[in-house]
Write a protein that holds these residues in place. Structure first.
Motif, PDB file in Angstrom:
ATOM      1  N   GLU A   1       0.832  -1.207   0.000  1.00  0.00           N
ATOM      2  CA  GLU A   1       0.000   0.000   0.000  1.00  0.00           C
ATOM      3  C   GLU A   1       0.861   1.250   0.000  1.00  0.00           C
ATOM      4  N   GLY A   2       1.946   1.187   0.790  1.00  0.00           N
ATOM      5  CA  GLY A   2       2.840   2.335   0.817  1.00  0.00           C
ATOM      6  C   GLY A   2       3.383   2.630  -0.570  1.00  0.00           C
ATOM      7  N   SER A   3       3.710   1.582  -1.277  1.00  0.00           N
ATOM      8  CA  SER A   3       4.263   1.765  -2.615  1.00  0.00           C
ATOM      9  C   SER A   3       3.201   2.294  -3.570  1.00  0.00           C
ATOM     10  N   TYR A   4       1.997   1.712  -3.506  1.00  0.00           N
ATOM     11  CA  TYR A   4       0.916   2.218  -4.358  1.00  0.00           C
ATOM     12  C   TYR A   4       0.627   3.680  -4.013  1.00  0.00           C
ATOM     13  N   GLY A   5       0.677   3.969  -2.708  1.00  0.00           N
ATOM     14  CA  GLY A   5       0.404   5.328  -2.262  1.00  0.00           C
ATOM     15  C   GLY A   5       1.383   6.326  -2.841  1.00  0.00           C
ATOM     16  N   CYS A   6       2.597   5.868  -3.137  1.00  0.00           N
ATOM     17  CA  CYS A   6       3.594   6.755  -3.739  1.00  0.00           C
ATOM     18  C   CYS A   6       3.392   6.856  -5.238  1.00  0.00           C
TER      19      CYS A   6
END
Lengths: 564, 299
Positions: free
Chosen positions: A436-441
């Protein structure tokens, strides 16, 4: 909601009964102790069996090359024997020849001298023995052919000239002469492999060119030139053969004259001698020297005497290269498959079925994979490759037979489930918060997988690879069908273009063990080698695994989660 | 009680608010329980500002279950807006809808729209990847990536394929300074981010989020996994970031909402109950329900 459902029906007083009765003590089975004993006992039994197995292999494996003393036994009414005692047992002999039933010791002597007696080993009953001795100058000679020779040195002869006649003198000069003989042998080997090999290769190329020209109906001038070149090569070949013959004569001039225990004399050309040592005159350090030199030969030399003597270098090479190719193929393949199952496929019945199938694939007998590899890789793929690329060599198959590449691919298939399962687990263990953190970026799925999921799952993927190596390196059955052989004259990597020959058949340590122990003509002599080869195979698997484990621990340090 | 359904009037006509407002018995919950239509008590002050994000009639279902009911909520630019409410009221869901992270959940269906600086978020053909690059997000639990501190901060640049070292270093330094982490990590930028403490990791995540210069910053309970000191540090940081960034924060901590935010939205059962400037929400809420919640008399 009606009232009736809310209220329980009144219980009948007769059915209420105190189930808990007073107990004097807690039952033994309720305590943990019996389970503790059972569990620890199971573990102890497993450990003991493993330890026993490892110990057996270690003791026998390391003991093989230790030089033992030569015992001379003079028998009643039979020629004397000289050899190492390899086995000793008590046997009950039935009453016969006027003797009562009795228990008697018999010893197995490794006598060598196969060229004279036709035996490698001989059983000796204690009642047959007339006299035993350990002759001071008894010499054990290991030869490139015919196995060992045991006897006493009589003379060292170079052509017509006698160099030495006293045993001590012979031994003193033997090392130098032996070194010279080895040089001669290596010179001959180089000539044979390099120059003769090059001419051979050129002749083969020329033959194919000629065939090509004939098939195309090329012009006569070209064909004539090709025939001329072939003739030239044949002349070179004959010249080389003459040189080889000359070298052979030159090399064969120095001989060690030996007296066998039965009194016969035998000339041993030094060029055929691998190692000679006075077995009964060795002190501890000299024995160690022989021991180490035998290990060195074992690890670096090629096999001889139907694999029961010499080294196993080609087998080490084959095993390691096959395992590495297998890992290189199976890891990317398995990781991609696991990625699809975990990251892309929608969870559902189909994915579950695929997962169950993958797991069951791990339980398929390995010989089935061997049959599949033979049918698919060798017969279908290999034959197609031959027809496309190596048509001029037909009917000799190039890829259309067992070989290193096909064996590696077969083992890759065999170990694929292991890698898929381990990778799936590793990918599933990557916390969703990271994705999610990566998608959020603003990363895409591909970027997330490549930059976050895979690095994080790498230690787990390495675990899969370790398991695959452990499974693949020890596998023998499928290899017999797809390329492991008793004798492979050429390694898969050598000096002839294109230098790498993945289509060649190869030696494999596991298959070597099978071949030594159960297919060898001189199986008694090969038995100790079985242990040594097993030890080596285990050593290689452990080394490969330790390397992978070390890499994994480095990766863990880099990527492991910190639970702060 | 038909009046209960109309208790909070549309924000466009404040003078028509029923006088019973905050002193009356909590009737909103009853209305919600009966499934009646319900309109947010929207304070006028929130409407006068420039809005970075506007949520319009947004609804969301997880499969059959409806989780968000007709939420209309403008988010003011350059300010901190807090979302408060009991667990399960849909705060986080709403937040995750802003950068469409809920797209990743199976069976999610939405209606309505959101607009980021005038661009629709849910229109057909919106490039979700490009959209997410305009929005920064920080999660409940610090989730630094398994790579070095430096690589963590410049992650959003890396995925855009930017390789210029000078630019990367400049952004890294600026973002870490912005997140108040620079002095602590400037000597070990090549170290693994996983070796930082929890509070440092969370500030690193903030640095990562602001490295891409987002138009709005979403914070999903950023302090719930941190100790009070680290929490204080993050709150200070939010104050520093305010003005330059528009922040939408979900929090369970009433004091935190009161301390840090400029606007507060109270959500309950998937509805936006009351929305207004923080000091009004905490001191003079229009609804009894809001008052009960912010004073701890909820339930």
């Amino acid at each position: 909601m009606s009232q009736a459902t809310l209220e329980r029906p009144a219980k009948e007083p007769t059915r209420t009964r105190r189930w808990r009765t007073t107990r004097r003590a807690t039952a033994l089975s309720a305590y943990g102790e019996p389970w503790l004993w059972l569990a620890s006992g199971a573990l102890a039994l497993a450990l003991a069996m493993i330890a026993a197995l490892v110990l057996l292999i270690l003791v026998r494996g390391f003991g093989t090359f230790w030089p033992s003393e030569l015992l001379r036994i003079e028998r009643k009414g039979a020629p004397a024997l000289l050899g190492e005692v390899t086995k000793e047992e008590l046997v009950t002999r039935p009453a016969a020849d006027g003797m009562p039933e009795r228990t008697e010791r018999r010893r197995m002597l490794r006598t060598g001298n196969y060229d004279l007696t036709g035996h490698h080993f001989e059983w000796v009953w204690d009642s047959e023995v007339e006299r035993e001795a350990r002759p001071e100058w008894a010499l054990a000679v290991e030869r490139t052919a015919w196995g060992r020779f045991h006897g006493e040195p009589v003379a060292l002869v170079a052509g017509e000239r006698v160099l030495a006649e006293q045993p001590s003198e012979i031994l003193a000069r033997l090392d130098d002469e032996l070194a010279r003989a080895i040089e001669g042998r290596e010179a001959r080997h180089r000539l044979e492999v390099e120059e003769v090999g090059a001419v051979h290769h050129a002749m083969e190329v020329e033959r194919l060119t000629l065939r090509h020209l004939e098939a195309e109906g090329g012009d006569a001038a070209q064909r004539a030139a090709s025939i001329e070149r072939t003739a030239e090569l044949e002349r070179q070949y004959e010249a080389l053969q003459r040189r080889l013959a000359e070298l052979d004569v030159e090399n064969g001039r120095t001989v060690l004259r030996m007296r066998a225990p039965d009194g016969a004399t035998k000339d041993l050309a030094l060029v055929d001698v691998v190692r000679a040592y006075p077995a009964n005159a060795l002190d501890w350090s000299a024995k160690l020297g022989v021991y180490l030199s035998r290990w060195w030969e074992f690890l670096t030399d090629v096999p001889r005497e139907a694999n029961s003597e010499g080294g196993v270098f080609p087998a080490i090479f084959g095993t390691v290269v096959m395992t590495l190719i297998m890992s290189l193929v199976v890891v990317p393949f398995g990781v991609l498959a696991a990625l699809y199952l975990r990251e892309y496929a929608k969870a559902g019945a189909l994915v579950s079925i695929v997962r169950i199938c993958v797991n069951n694939l791990a339980g398929v007998p390995s010989i089935v994979f061997g049959v599949f590899g033979l049918g698919f890789f060798c017969m279908i793929l290999g034959t197609s490759i031959d027809e496309l690329l190596f048509a001029d060599r037909l009917p000799n198959p190039t890829y259309g037979k067992g070989g290193l590449l096909w064996a590696s691919l077969t083992l890759a298939l065999l170990t694929l489930p292991v890698v898929i399962v381990a990778t799936e687990e590793a990918i599933a263990a990557v916390p969703n918060s990271m994705r999610e953190g990566s998608y959020g970026c603003g990363a895409t799925k591909g970027q997330t997988i490549l930059r976050i999921v895979l690095p994080r799952a790498l230690p787990g993927i390495m675990t899969g690879m370790i398991l695959a190596i452990a499974r693949g390196a020890g596998e023998v059955a499928p290899l017999m069908l797809v390329g492991a052989v008793k004798l492979a004259p050429q390694l898969a990597v050598d000096g002839t273009a294109p230098f790498v020959h993945p289509e060649r058949s190869f030696l494999h340590l596991g298959f070597h063990v099978f071949d030594l122990g159960f297919q060898s003509q001189n199986s008694e002599a090969a038995k100790p080698m079985v242990y040594t080869t097993t030890l080596l195979l285990i050593g290689i698997v452990v080394t490969l695994n330790l390397t992978a484990i070390w890499i994994r621990s480095q990766l863990r340090k880099k990527y492991a989660a910190n639970p702060f | 009680m038909p009046t209960a359904t109309k208790a909070p009037m549309p924000p466009t006509s404040p003078e028509r608010l029923p006088p019973t407002g905050r002193d009356s018995a909590p009737r909103v919950y009853d209305a919600v329980a009966r499934g009646e239509r319900f309109t947010t008590a929207m304070h006028e002050a929130v409407l006068d500002e420039r809005h970075v994000l506007s949520i319009r009639d947004f609804e969301l279902w997880y499969g059959e279950k409806k989780a968000l009911y007709g939420i209309t909520m403008p988010i003011t630019a350059g300010k901190i807006t807090a979302l408060i409410g009991p667990s399960g009221c849909g705060k986080s869901t709403l937040l995750r809808c802003v950068n469409r992270l809920n797209d990743l959940v199976d069976g999610v269906r939405i209606a309505g729209d959101m607009q980021l600086n005038g661009d629709s978020i849910y229109a057909k053909g919106v490039d979700v990847i490009e959209l997410r690059k305009r929005i920064g997000m920080v999660f409940q639990k610090p989730n630094p990536f398994p790579m070095s501190i430096f690589e963590n901060v410049v992650y959003s640049l890396r995925i855009d394929g930017i390789r210029e070292k000078d630019l990367l270093h400049e952004v890294c330094e600026k973002s870490l300074k912005g997140a108040g982490l620079w002095d602590e990590v400037k000597d070990r930028l090549k170290d693994s981010a996983l070796n930082l403490s929890g509070g440092q990791q969370q500030r690193l995540c903030i640095a990562r989020a602001i490295a891409a210069e987002p138009e709005v910053l979403l914070l999903d309970e950023p302090c719930s996994a941190l100790d009070p000191i680290a929490t204080g540090r993050i709150e200070e940081l939010m104050n520093e970031l305010k003005g330059h960034y528009s922040i939408l924060i979900v929090t369970h901590n009433m004091q935190q909402a009161a301390r840090t935010s400029d606007y507060t939205a109270f959500m309950y059962l998937g509805r936006l109950v009351e929305y207004g400037p923080t000091n009004e929400i905490f001191r003079v809420p229009r609804l009894k329900e809001t008052e009960d919640y912010v004073t701890g008399r909820f339930g």
